[in-house]
Design an enzyme around this catalytic site. Structure first.
Site, PDB file in Angstrom:
ATOM      1  N   ASP A   1       0.807  -1.042   0.052  1.00 52.67           N
ATOM      2  CA  ASP A   1       0.003  -0.087  -0.043  1.00 52.67           C
ATOM      3  C   ASP A   1       0.798   1.025   0.179  1.00 52.67           C
ATOM      4  O   ASP A   1       0.351   2.365  -0.537  1.00 52.67           O
ATOM      5  CB  ASP A   1      -0.798  -0.157   1.215  1.00 52.67           C
ATOM      6  CG  ASP A   1      -2.420   0.799   1.093  1.00 52.67           C
ATOM      7  OD1 ASP A   1      -2.190   1.489  -0.105  1.00 52.67           O
ATOM      8  OD2 ASP A   1      -3.047   0.862   2.067  1.00 52.67           O
TER       9      ASP A   1
ATOM     10  N   HIS B   1      -7.500  -0.348   9.285  1.00 49.75           N
ATOM     11  CA  HIS B   1      -6.619   0.058   8.366  1.00 49.75           C
ATOM     12  C   HIS B   1      -6.834   1.682   8.139  1.00 49.75           C
ATOM     13  O   HIS B   1      -7.817   2.091   7.442  1.00 49.75           O
ATOM     14  CB  HIS B   1      -6.838  -0.680   6.885  1.00 49.75           C
ATOM     15  CG  HIS B   1      -5.843  -0.062   5.794  1.00 49.75           C
ATOM     16  ND1 HIS B   1      -4.961  -0.979   5.444  1.00 49.75           N
ATOM     17  CD2 HIS B   1      -6.253   0.956   4.936  1.00 49.75           C
ATOM     18  CE1 HIS B   1      -4.374  -0.534   4.477  1.00 49.75           C
ATOM     19  NE2 HIS B   1      -5.008   0.737   4.027  1.00 49.75           N
TER      20      HIS B   1
ATOM     21  N   HIS C   1      -5.875   5.557   7.069  1.00 48.96           N
ATOM     22  CA  HIS C   1      -4.863   6.523   6.455  1.00 48.96           C
ATOM     23  C   HIS C   1      -4.777   7.816   7.247  1.00 48.96           C
ATOM     24  O   HIS C   1      -5.734   7.891   7.838  1.00 48.96           O
ATOM     25  CB  HIS C   1      -5.175   6.875   4.895  1.00 48.96           C
ATOM     26  CG  HIS C   1      -5.004   5.499   3.861  1.00 48.96           C
ATOM     27  ND1 HIS C   1      -3.947   5.584   2.855  1.00 48.96           N
ATOM     28  CD2 HIS C   1      -5.396   4.418   4.095  1.00 48.96           C
ATOM     29  CE1 HIS C   1      -4.042   4.589   2.421  1.00 48.96           C
ATOM     30  NE2 HIS C   1      -4.682   3.582   2.912  1.00 48.96           N
TER      31      HIS C   1
ATOM     32  N   CYS D   1      -3.829   5.306  -2.300  1.00 50.69           N
ATOM     33  CA  CYS D   1      -4.322   4.365  -3.524  1.00 50.69           C
ATOM     34  C   CYS D   1      -4.550   5.243  -4.776  1.00 50.69           C
ATOM     35  O   CYS D   1      -5.089   6.277  -4.863  1.00 50.69           O
ATOM     36  CB  CYS D   1      -5.713   3.888  -3.222  1.00 50.69           C
ATOM     37  SG  CYS D   1      -6.508   2.962  -4.410  1.00 50.69           S
TER      38      CYS D   1
HETATM   39  P1  HMG Z   1      -9.764  -5.756 -16.014  1.00 47.72           P
HETATM   40  O1  HMG Z   1      -9.261  -4.747 -17.003  1.00 47.72           O
HETATM   41  O2  HMG Z   1     -11.350  -5.409 -15.750  1.00 47.72           O
HETATM   42  O3  HMG Z   1      -9.813  -7.041 -16.169  1.00 47.72           O
HETATM   43  O4  HMG Z   1      -9.164  -5.221 -14.530  1.00 47.72           O
HETATM   44  P2  HMG Z   1     -10.025  -8.285 -17.219  1.00 47.72           P
HETATM   45  O5  HMG Z   1     -10.509  -9.465 -16.439  1.00 47.72           O
HETATM   46  O6  HMG Z   1     -10.934  -7.620 -18.234  1.00 47.72           O
HETATM   47  O7  HMG Z   1      -8.601  -8.521 -17.943  1.00 47.72           O
HETATM   48  C1  HMG Z   1      -8.123  -7.528 -18.767  1.00 47.72           C
HETATM   49  C2  HMG Z   1      -6.503  -7.960 -18.390  1.00 47.72           C
HETATM   50  O8  HMG Z   1      -5.873  -7.908 -17.467  1.00 47.72           O
HETATM   51  C3  HMG Z   1      -6.186  -9.161 -19.050  1.00 47.72           C
HETATM   52  O9  HMG Z   1      -5.174  -9.560 -19.832  1.00 47.72           O
HETATM   53  C4  HMG Z   1      -6.147 -10.144 -17.951  1.00 47.72           C
HETATM   54  O10 HMG Z   1      -5.195 -11.279 -18.204  1.00 47.72           O
HETATM   55  C5  HMG Z   1      -5.103  -9.083 -16.926  1.00 47.72           C
HETATM   56  P3  HMG Z   1      -5.034  -9.321 -21.476  1.00 47.72           P
HETATM   57  O11 HMG Z   1      -5.930 -10.608 -22.047  1.00 47.72           O
HETATM   58  O12 HMG Z   1      -5.678  -7.956 -21.840  1.00 47.72           O
HETATM   59  O13 HMG Z   1      -3.622  -9.314 -21.886  1.00 47.72           O
HETATM   60  N1  HMG Z   1      -5.459  -9.540 -15.469  1.00 47.72           N
HETATM   61  C6  HMG Z   1      -4.414  -9.464 -14.743  1.00 47.72           C
HETATM   62  N2  HMG Z   1      -3.063  -9.295 -14.847  1.00 47.72           N
HETATM   63  C7  HMG Z   1      -2.080  -9.601 -13.773  1.00 47.72           C
HETATM   64  N3  HMG Z   1      -2.726  -9.866 -12.568  1.00 47.72           N
HETATM   65  C8  HMG Z   1      -4.333 -10.075 -12.545  1.00 47.72           C
HETATM   66  C9  HMG Z   1      -4.960  -9.807 -13.493  1.00 47.72           C
HETATM   67  N4  HMG Z   1      -6.449 -10.011 -13.864  1.00 47.72           N
HETATM   68  C10 HMG Z   1      -6.652  -9.839 -15.004  1.00 47.72           C
HETATM   69  N5  HMG Z   1      -4.390 -10.408 -11.216  1.00 47.72           N
HETATM   70  C11 HMG Z   1      -8.614  -5.935 -12.553  1.00 47.72           C
HETATM   71  C12 HMG Z   1      -9.807  -5.929 -13.527  1.00 47.72           C
HETATM   72  C13 HMG Z   1      -9.308  -6.218 -11.045  1.00 47.72           C
HETATM   73  C14 HMG Z   1      -7.683  -7.013 -12.861  1.00 47.72           C
HETATM   74  C15 HMG Z   1      -8.051  -4.667 -12.361  1.00 47.72           C
HETATM   75  O14 HMG Z   1      -8.888  -3.555 -11.930  1.00 47.72           O
HETATM   76  C16 HMG Z   1      -6.878  -4.292 -11.177  1.00 47.72           C
HETATM   77  O15 HMG Z   1      -5.721  -5.114 -11.207  1.00 47.72           O
HETATM   78  N6  HMG Z   1      -7.366  -3.411 -10.367  1.00 47.72           N
HETATM   79  C17 HMG Z   1      -6.451  -3.309  -9.143  1.00 47.72           C
HETATM   80  C18 HMG Z   1      -6.447  -2.042  -8.653  1.00 47.72           C
HETATM   81  C19 HMG Z   1      -5.478  -1.799  -7.323  1.00 47.72           C
HETATM   82  O16 HMG Z   1      -4.473  -2.676  -7.176  1.00 47.72           O
HETATM   83  N7  HMG Z   1      -5.700  -0.844  -6.499  1.00 47.72           N
HETATM   84  C20 HMG Z   1      -4.957  -0.638  -5.362  1.00 47.72           C
HETATM   85  C21 HMG Z   1      -5.183  -1.590  -4.305  1.00 47.72           C
HETATM   86  S1  HMG Z   1      -6.808  -1.511  -3.361  1.00 47.72           S
HETATM   87  C22 HMG Z   1      -6.395  -0.315  -2.046  1.00 47.72           C
HETATM   88  O17 HMG Z   1      -5.467   0.263  -2.282  1.00 47.72           O
HETATM   89  C23 HMG Z   1      -7.239  -0.118  -0.974  1.00 47.72           C
HETATM   90  C24 HMG Z   1      -6.474  -1.026   0.192  1.00 47.72           C
HETATM   91  O18 HMG Z   1      -5.274  -0.471   0.486  1.00 47.72           O
HETATM   92  C25 HMG Z   1      -7.366  -0.568   1.407  1.00 47.72           C
HETATM   93  C26 HMG Z   1      -8.045   0.980   1.558  1.00 47.72           C
HETATM   94  O19 HMG Z   1      -6.893   1.638   2.005  1.00 47.72           O
HETATM   95  O20 HMG Z   1      -8.992   1.178   1.363  1.00 47.72           O
HETATM   96  C27 HMG Z   1      -6.674  -2.445   0.040  1.00 47.72           C
HETATM   97 MG    MG Z   2      -4.840   1.324   1.959  1.00 47.30          MG
END
Ligand code: HMG
Ligand code: MG
Length: 294
Positions: free
Chosen positions: A16, A207, A209, A240
């Site tokens: 994070d 959690h 911030h 984020c």
């Molecule tokens: P999408 O574009 O809707 O996914 O993303 P999709 O299923 O349509 O797939 C599109 C492409 O992504 C495909 O590849 C998949 O294979 C690939 P292509 O065929 O086009 O080459 N793909 C992946 N690649 C690697 N790893 C994966 C994966 N899944 C699909 N796991 C998805 C949907 C959820 C994947 C995307 O939106 C994403 O990765 N989001 C993550 C965002 C993120 O990390 N945000 C920050 C973390 S959350 C946070 O910070 C909050 C927290 O700290 C708590 C708080 O403070 O609130 C936890």
């Molecule tokens: Mg966070």
């Protein structure tokens, strides 16, 4: 789960903390940060995120980070995963815990994971099955548990509902998150009351911030409810990418010193932690944040 005055600090800095940095941070430096944090006594470290590299480029080296990260008895390395693809990759690299992330805000769910809240829960079902087959615990985050950067105030009942869904599919721990760090203690109190109505306190983590410097006041509210698991990030890094206005996480040193001052135990060596936090801040200072992310 420690009882009484023993606190578990979950270090989320390598994930994070660093996910929001726009510049290049080498795999070597990420692995070194994890080594320093483990050396300071942090027993649970969220090492990286197996998310799409297109969505969060900073976590693109997740495979290498998890494979090269230090291993030792008593240390649990976890990986954030959004779906089955991420879970498979994380398990293949030796992740010892998985963390899935839902949101109490529909708009944030869409911006962060490109799906509705209900769809995100469905995506986690195969993640939980994989974790069970491999004997791994799964934490479930509820983002925007107090405020959303897009929708504003979030109803405590919405947070309780998402928490219940995550518990229902098998998450062992629920981490409620003040994603943008603007919550006042009274609102955190109301949210925690709603969640504690539906689950035991031993399953809950907080959690915070620290955008409005209220994180420690909110920790106090949670302590008074009996919560004993808190997240923080080395050097207070973080935010984020999909939560505009979200500043850093509560800094691990600030949390540990606060807990010590209240006579809680946390098993962190503060001198070694200072060293790890200096290293984390140096990594951050060498990169430039994208204006989109600050
Ligand atoms: P999408 O574009 O809707 O996914 O993303 P999709 O299923 O349509 O797939 C599109 C492409 O992504 C495909 O590849 C998949 O294979 C690939 P292509 O065929 O086009 O080459 N793909 C992946 N690649 C690697 N790893 C994966 C994966 N899944 C699909 N796991 C998805 C949907 C959820 C994947 C995307 O939106 C994403 O990765 N989001 C993550 C965002 C993120 O990390 N945000 C920050 C973390 S959350 C946070 O910070 C909050 C927290 O700290 C708590 C708080 O403070 O609130 C936890
Ligand atoms: Mg966070």
């Amino acid at each position: 789960m420690p009882a009484g005055r023993e606190i578990t600090i979950v270090e989320v800095g390598p994930r994070d903390g660093l996910q929001n940095e726009n510049g290049v941070i080498s795999t070597h430096d990420k692995v070194e940060l994890i080594r320093l944090l483990a050396g300071a006594g942090l027993a649970r470290i969220e090492a990286t995120a197996f998310v799409s590299p297109r969505w969060v480029p900073q976590m693109a080296d997740h495979d290498a980070v998890m494979r090269q990260a230090v291993r030792r008895d008593g240390l649990r390395l976890s990986a954030l995963v959004p779906n089955e693809k991420g879970a498979l990759a994380a398990i293949a690299t030796g992740a010892q815990e998985l963390a899935v992330f839902a949101s109490a805000s529909e708009t944030f769910a869409m911006k962060n994971t490109n799906c509705t809240i209900a769809e995100s829960i469905e995506r986690f079902v195969p993640v939980l099955a994989l974790a069970k087959a491999n004997g791994l615990p799964v934490r479930g985050y509820v983002s925007c548990a107090v405020d959303c950067p897009y929708e504003g105030v979030i109803a405590p009942a919405a947070v309780a509902w998402v928490s219940e869904q995550l518990a229902r599919i098998g998450c062992t721990e629920i981490a409620v998150a003040d994603t943008i760090g603007r919550a006042a203690p009274e609102r955190v109190d109301a949210m925690l009351r709603a969640v504690l109505d539906i689950m035991p306190v031993e399953r809950l983590a907080c959690h915070f911030h620290d955008t409005s410097s209220m994180a420690l006041a909110n920790v106090d509210v949670a302590l008074n409810h009996g919560i004993r698991v808190f997240d923080s990030a080395a050097g207070g890094l973080g935010g984020c990418p999909y939560a505009p206005g979200a500043a850093g996480n509560l800094a691990t040193g600030r949390l540990a010193r606060h807990l010590s001052s209240l006579d809680y135990q946390h098993r962190i060596d503060l001198c070694l932690l200072d060293h790890a936090e200096q290293f984390a801040r140096k990594l951050s200072a060498h990169t430039k944040r994208s204006p989109k992310f600050v």
